[in-house]
Write an enzyme that holds these catalytic residues in place. Structure first.
Site, mmCIF file in Angstrom:
data_model
loop_
_atom_site.group_PDB
_atom_site.id
_atom_site.type_symbol
_atom_site.label_atom_id
_atom_site.label_comp_id
_atom_site.label_asym_id
_atom_site.label_seq_id
_atom_site.Cartn_x
_atom_site.Cartn_y
_atom_site.Cartn_z
ATOM 1 C CG ASP A 98 -2.177 0.801 1.045
ATOM 2 O OD1 ASP A 98 -3.261 0.207 1.091
ATOM 3 O OD2 ASP A 98 -2.084 2.032 0.827
ATOM 4 C CB SER A 118 -16.481 -0.499 -10.093
ATOM 5 O OG SER A 118 -17.541 0.387 -9.812
ATOM 6 C CB ALA A 123 -3.625 -0.846 -4.971
ATOM 7 C CE1 TYR A 139 -12.834 3.704 -8.975
ATOM 8 C CE2 TYR A 139 -14.977 3.073 -9.832
ATOM 9 C CZ TYR A 139 -13.945 2.880 -8.939
ATOM 10 O OH TYR A 139 -14.019 1.857 -8.021
#
Ligand code: UD2
Length: 310
Positions: A32, A123, A80, A147
């Site tokens: 991360d 998504s 991530a 996105y």
């Protein structure tokens, strides 16, 4: 037990996924850059001998290659990301870096070092503003944000790499909620914002009439889907919705919070956000067929947990 790299391990979904993998006895390497993740999310994991953590940027050249070469994971759970749709509109280049280039680095490292499995956080944003509900996986994909574009591009480049040696699963998450979700921005998930407001004794703002609905899924269900996809034997590559198939309105949510916090003033109503969609709902059947995954946490239960633990 397996060896798993979790990218974005300090984030909302990443930290819960890490906790669950460790509880099941897997060795986990978290990667991360702490741009939007928080070290506090890994407080429990950092006490576990099977957990190690690298502070590094997945999108940077050589990072994933070195970590994969060294850790020799069986699988990578790639979470991530630049997580804010709003930020992807404001800074498309950063979106490209964190949501496409980072995926390319993960794929290249996995292929170079013979990793057998990748699980990717896609998504529902890849479907865009579809009116064809509930949304099935073969619905039209017309993202309406950088996105969504990036998540779709990542799916394509990941699924292109599948073969006998590498299984890829793309999880199209719907509206995920639960503890550790960051309410920092006005564009954060609505439940995280409402939770904070009720805790602070302040009224929430509902944009529109509150009749809009979403397919809210508990982070614990999402984590279960991640762990199944990363560790279950004999699954095929593919993409599936990770959703409940159940619609919950904002008024339903406010009803639950209002009963728990009777002293908080009632919600205020404001104009609907431009571009806001009224209803979003996923079809959950493919994840059941391909992963034997069914969401198990009813929204009421997930909210009760959130209210209890924060
Ligand atoms: C998701 C994305 C959003 C955009 C949209 C496209 C997140 C967190 N947001 O939004 O950026 O891509 O998908 O369809 O993933 N709301 C309130 N009060 C608040 C905050 C939100 O009424 O204080 C409403 C909001 O107007 C919407 C609903 O709550 O009707 C859910 O909002 P959200 O941002 O949590 O999620 P969503 O699916 O609209």
């Amino acid at each position: 037990m397996g060896r798993i790299i979790v990218t974005g391990a300090a984030g909302f979904i990443g930290s819960h996924t890490t906790d669950r993998l460790l509880a099941e006895g897997h060795a986990v390497l978290g990667v991360d850059n702490f741009r939007t993740g928080h070290r506090r999310n890994l407080a429990a994991a950092l006490k576990q001998p099977l957990f190690s953590l690298v502070e590094a940027d997945v999108s940077a050249e050589g990072v994933m290659d070195a970590q994969v070469k060294d850790f020799k994971p069986d699988g990578i759970i790639h979470l991530a990301a630049l997580v804010s749709v709003q930020e992807s509109i404001q800074d498309p280049q950063l979106n490209q870096l964190y949501n496409v280039t980072a995926t390319e680095r993960v794929v290249a490292a996995a292929v170079a070092h013979g990793v057998k499995r990748i699980v990717f956080a896609s998504s529902a944003a890849i479907y865009g503003d579809t009116r064809d509900l509930p949304i099935a996986e073969d619905s039209a994909k017309k993202p309406i944000s950088p996105y969504g574009d990036a998540k779709l591009a990542s799916e394509v480049l990941l699924l292109r790499q599948t073969g006998p040696g590498l299984t890829v699963r793309c999880h199209r998450y719907f509206n995920v909620f639960g503890p550790r979700q960051d309410p920092a921005s006005p564009y954060s998930g609505v439940i995280s914002i409402f939770d904070r407001r009720y805790r602070e004794g302040k009224p929430v703002t509902i944009y529109g009439n509150g009749g809009q609905t979403r397919d809210f899924i508990s982070v614990h269900d999402v984590v279960r889907a991640n762990v199944i996809a990363a560790t279950a034997p004999r699954i095929a590559s593919g993409a599936a919705n990770i959703c409940t198939g159940k619609a919950t309105s904002l008024l339903d949510i406010v009803g639950i919070y209002g009963a728990r916090y009777p002293a908080v003033p009632p919600p205020t109503f404001a104009a609907a956000r431009p571009g806001d969609i009224v209803h979003s709902l996923g079809r959950p059947e493919r994840a059941k067929a391909e992963l034997n995954f069914i969401a198990q946490v009813p929204v009421q239960e997930g909210l009760a947990e959130l209210i209890r633990v924060g």
